[in-house]
Design a protein around this motif. Sequence first.
Motif, PDB file in Angstrom:
ATOM      1  N   ARG A   1       0.843  -1.209   0.000  1.00 32.40           N
ATOM      2  CA  ARG A   1       0.000   0.000   0.000  1.00 32.40           C
ATOM      3  C   ARG A   1       0.872   1.250   0.000  1.00 32.40           C
ATOM      4  O   ARG A   1       1.885   1.299   0.696  1.00 32.40           O
ATOM      5  CB  ARG A   1      -0.858   0.071   1.260  1.00 32.40           C
TER       6      ARG A   1
ATOM      7  N   GLU B   1      -5.321   4.588  -1.350  1.00 34.36           N
ATOM      8  CA  GLU B   1      -5.505   3.710  -0.180  1.00 34.36           C
ATOM      9  C   GLU B   1      -6.010   4.444   1.055  1.00 34.36           C
ATOM     10  O   GLU B   1      -6.375   3.808   2.046  1.00 34.36           O
ATOM     11  CB  GLU B   1      -4.180   3.007   0.166  1.00 34.36           C
ATOM     12  N   ALA B   2      -5.957   5.773   1.046  1.00 32.71           N
ATOM     13  CA  ALA B   2      -6.445   6.521   2.209  1.00 32.71           C
ATOM     14  C   ALA B   2      -6.795   7.934   1.782  1.00 32.71           C
ATOM     15  O   ALA B   2      -6.120   8.514   0.936  1.00 32.71           O
ATOM     16  CB  ALA B   2      -5.392   6.560   3.312  1.00 32.71           C
ATOM     17  N   THR B   3      -7.853   8.451   2.376  1.00 33.54           N
ATOM     18  CA  THR B   3      -8.213   9.845   2.143  1.00 33.54           C
ATOM     19  C   THR B   3      -7.367  10.708   3.064  1.00 33.54           C
ATOM     20  O   THR B   3      -7.349  10.480   4.270  1.00 33.54           O
ATOM     21  CB  THR B   3      -9.696  10.069   2.473  1.00 33.54           C
TER      22      THR B   3
ATOM     23  N   GLY C   1      -1.006  15.171   8.819  1.00 32.17           N
ATOM     24  CA  GLY C   1      -0.638  14.395  10.003  1.00 32.17           C
ATOM     25  C   GLY C   1      -1.451  13.132  10.218  1.00 32.17           C
ATOM     26  O   GLY C   1      -1.273  12.456  11.223  1.00 32.17           O
ATOM     27  N   HIS C   2      -2.348  12.784   9.304  1.00 34.98           N
ATOM     28  CA  HIS C   2      -3.179  11.592   9.497  1.00 34.98           C
ATOM     29  C   HIS C   2      -2.577  10.322   8.891  1.00 34.98           C
ATOM     30  O   HIS C   2      -2.832   9.222   9.365  1.00 34.98           O
ATOM     31  CB  HIS C   2      -4.560  11.789   8.859  1.00 34.98           C
TER      32      HIS C   2
ATOM     33  N   SER D   1      -0.503   7.472  10.912  1.00 34.49           N
ATOM     34  CA  SER D   1      -1.300   6.671  11.855  1.00 34.49           C
ATOM     35  C   SER D   1      -2.138   5.649  11.093  1.00 34.49           C
ATOM     36  O   SER D   1      -2.255   4.485  11.503  1.00 34.49           O
ATOM     37  CB  SER D   1      -2.220   7.580  12.675  1.00 34.49           C
ATOM     38  N   PHE D   2      -2.728   6.089   9.996  1.00 36.02           N
ATOM     39  CA  PHE D   2      -3.532   5.186   9.163  1.00 36.02           C
ATOM     40  C   PHE D   2      -2.651   4.040   8.654  1.00 36.02           C
ATOM     41  O   PHE D   2      -3.041   2.875   8.681  1.00 36.02           O
ATOM     42  CB  PHE D   2      -4.113   5.990   7.991  1.00 36.02           C
TER      43      PHE D   2
ATOM     44  N   VAL E   1       0.089   2.935  10.058  1.00 37.47           N
ATOM     45  CA  VAL E   1       0.416   2.068  11.202  1.00 37.47           C
ATOM     46  C   VAL E   1      -0.683   1.025  11.369  1.00 37.47           C
ATOM     47  O   VAL E   1      -0.417  -0.165  11.586  1.00 37.47           O
ATOM     48  CB  VAL E   1       0.588   2.912  12.495  1.00 37.47           C
ATOM     49  N   GLY E   2      -1.936   1.475  11.229  1.00 39.37           N
ATOM     50  CA  GLY E   2      -3.070   0.545  11.353  1.00 39.37           C
ATOM     51  C   GLY E   2      -3.026  -0.531  10.281  1.00 39.37           C
ATOM     52  O   GLY E   2      -3.230  -1.719  10.568  1.00 39.37           O
ATOM     53  N   ILE E   3      -2.747  -0.131   9.035  1.00 36.82           N
ATOM     54  CA  ILE E   3      -2.681  -1.130   7.955  1.00 36.82           C
ATOM     55  C   ILE E   3      -1.534  -2.105   8.229  1.00 36.82           C
ATOM     56  O   ILE E   3      -1.693  -3.325   8.102  1.00 36.82           O
ATOM     57  CB  ILE E   3      -2.468  -0.468   6.578  1.00 36.82           C
TER      58      ILE E   3
ATOM     59  N   LEU F   1      -0.240  -2.983  11.019  1.00 38.45           N
ATOM     60  CA  LEU F   1      -0.627  -3.889  12.110  1.00 38.45           C
ATOM     61  C   LEU F   1      -1.541  -4.993  11.588  1.00 38.45           C
ATOM     62  O   LEU F   1      -1.375  -6.169  11.921  1.00 38.45           O
ATOM     63  CB  LEU F   1      -1.352  -3.098  13.208  1.00 38.45           C
ATOM     64  N   ALA F   2      -2.511  -4.582  10.759  1.00 37.75           N
ATOM     65  CA  ALA F   2      -3.469  -5.567  10.231  1.00 37.75           C
ATOM     66  C   ALA F   2      -2.748  -6.573   9.330  1.00 37.75           C
ATOM     67  O   ALA F   2      -3.016  -7.774   9.391  1.00 37.75           O
ATOM     68  CB  ALA F   2      -4.584  -4.853   9.470  1.00 37.75           C
TER      69      ALA F   2
ATOM     70  N   ALA G   1       2.343   8.327  16.240  1.00 36.96           N
ATOM     71  CA  ALA G   1       2.454   7.233  15.273  1.00 36.96           C
ATOM     72  C   ALA G   1       3.884   6.695  15.227  1.00 36.96           C
ATOM     73  O   ALA G   1       4.104   5.483  15.154  1.00 36.96           O
ATOM     74  CB  ALA G   1       2.017   7.715  13.893  1.00 36.96           C
TER      75      ALA G   1
ATOM     76  N   ASN H   1      -3.965   9.086  17.216  1.00 33.36           N
ATOM     77  CA  ASN H   1      -3.226   8.053  16.491  1.00 33.36           C
ATOM     78  C   ASN H   1      -3.981   6.728  16.545  1.00 33.36           C
ATOM     79  O   ASN H   1      -4.105   6.025  15.532  1.00 33.36           O
ATOM     80  CB  ASN H   1      -1.844   7.918  17.139  1.00 33.36           C
TER      81      ASN H   1
ATOM     82  N   ALA I   1      -5.339   4.803  13.324  1.00 35.39           N
ATOM     83  CA  ALA I   1      -4.803   3.455  13.103  1.00 35.39           C
ATOM     84  C   ALA I   1      -5.943   2.439  13.027  1.00 35.39           C
ATOM     85  O   ALA I   1      -5.885   1.489  12.234  1.00 35.39           O
ATOM     86  CB  ALA I   1      -3.821   3.077  14.211  1.00 35.39           C
TER      87      ALA I   1
ATOM     88  N   GLN J   1     -14.112   7.879   5.384  1.00 31.04           N
ATOM     89  CA  GLN J   1     -13.633   6.751   4.588  1.00 31.04           C
ATOM     90  C   GLN J   1     -14.483   5.487   4.819  1.00 31.04           C
ATOM     91  O   GLN J   1     -14.125   4.409   4.358  1.00 31.04           O
ATOM     92  CB  GLN J   1     -12.150   6.488   4.896  1.00 31.04           C
TER      93      GLN J   1
END
Lengths: 282, 307
Positions: A58, A108-110, A115-116, A119-120, A122-124, A126-127, A154, B51, B55, B90
């Motif tokens: 991603r 893959e992300a809006t 600064g977002h 973190s987004f 990091v979530g992906i 992790l998943a 993050a 965060n 996340a 989203q």
Amino acid sequence: MQNQELSSLRKKIFLTAYPIKAAHIASAFSIVEILYSLYCDGVMHYNVTNLNDPDRDRFILSKGHASLAVYAILNKIGIISDAELSTFCRPGYSLGGEVNINETAGVEATTGSLGHGLSFGVGIALALKKKKSPGKVYVLVGNGEIQEGVMWEAVMTAYKFKLDNLVVILDDNKVQKMGFTRDTMRIDSWNERWAAFGWIVDETDGHNVEQLTAILKKKNNSDCPRIIIANTVKGKGVSIMENNPDWHFKMPYRRELKVFMKELNISEEELEDAKSISPCAL
Amino acid sequence: MQKAYLLALYELAQNDPNVVLLLADSGTSYDELIRSSMPDRVYDFGIGEENMVAAAAGMASAGLIPYVFTAGAFLAYRSMEFIRNDVCLQKMNVKLVGMGTGLGWSTLGPTHHTTEDLSILRAIPGLTILSPCDPAETSACIKLAYQIKGPVYVRIGMGGEKNIYADNPLLELGHFNTLRDGNDISVFASGIILNEVLRASDILQEHNISVKVLDACSIKPPDEACIREEAKSKKMLVAVEEHSVTGGLGSALLETLSSTGVPSKVLRIGINNQFGTGYGTYDEVVKANGLDGQSIAEKILSALESA
């Protein structure tokens, strides 16, 4: 050959933006080589015919306002058509000034509020780890947006969760909206700061594809996340725009336009064509 | 409620490997249940709610179903833009569970009170909002949230709440359950404060006022048909909320009625353009803010007299 492809991308970005007279061109020009390396030089694994492959790599553009560079690269790899590109910021169409996951295939992300993206990502990451997927997450962040506090939340959690499948590329063009970053925030060394948070740090010329690709392809033998500090030039490719904060959100006037046309190799006819494109053709 | 939440989540997690629990140094002793048996399902992000919420959205984009759990105030206020941009904009399948909402953090005061969360979050498109009143309904909300493929905010209390429902309530989106039937006025409320509303209804009964009490757990979407129906048949509608009167359940009633052409007197009882006041036990702070049964009954009587 590669240089020509990079020039074509910049030309496309400019000609897409020109009829709208409103776009973050300098920010997009800053990351052309980075995107080329990721998407066109074998760094990222993706399948244009199966964009939802759960094991794909991603890419997240955290500095969402450089959207035109992403659209140009998605156009180059065949996800966005020329006709769709011509709808950029036109009423009734969905290709906007900031990238949007709901509206553009391959995004893959809006993002848009700074600064977002990390973190987004990091979530992906992790998943993907939880699902034991080989996919990696590449997040491109701007040198201005890392002033946002959440970025450092993050940064800490990526280290805590041992996200060795996460790669940040810092587009360090030294300029932000209102001026030079050094005048906005006192910064000593990004390298030392990220290293202090436990990240593996590499630094490269952000406009040298060969160097970028070599570093991006480097195997991560640790359990730590990686950052590549890409030294870039905001507005790279047009001399009057390069490293000049005035061009954060500006289109050229008549005399400046001549410089753009000359340095981006744009003919009168191509400019007229760009202006005349009607998105109704889609 | 926290125990009911955890038990419901534990059950979901046992049946679906994608269900994960996200914390910001915000767990409770009940977490141990999941931590000990399924340690790979618990992610503690440390003290950083923004965060964690972003996340969670990223996790959902890759197929996980995160339940984010922290104090309601820090969730709704501090990470609001992340709820908006990363989760709701989203359309990510993230469940946000705010704990100690309303005046729940009674000894810590206004920084911890969650008395504007509904005003803020109700305005965000695509976010379902549930406000259970007791442990059984909390459990039902956690399971309903799982059925919804999209963002949900569940507003729960601090713990130790009494049972209002004798059995597991039937919970439907956009439907208000009737807790007590009555003919004169209808009182809508959600969450723990329904205990005080039931007390107020007993007091009003002594004044020969027959009160219908409705559980507005489904704050968003609200039960518009029910609101319209009650407006037609009752002399007054009342919204009681452990929340600001601006933007919460009372506002939802008025918004619904504004499009119906049914004029009805609507009394909003809640916190009036101020921060929650006082320290003490939960009951003491509820009383200090005029939301105990007696105060509610008096406000309703006074409104009926001037009607």
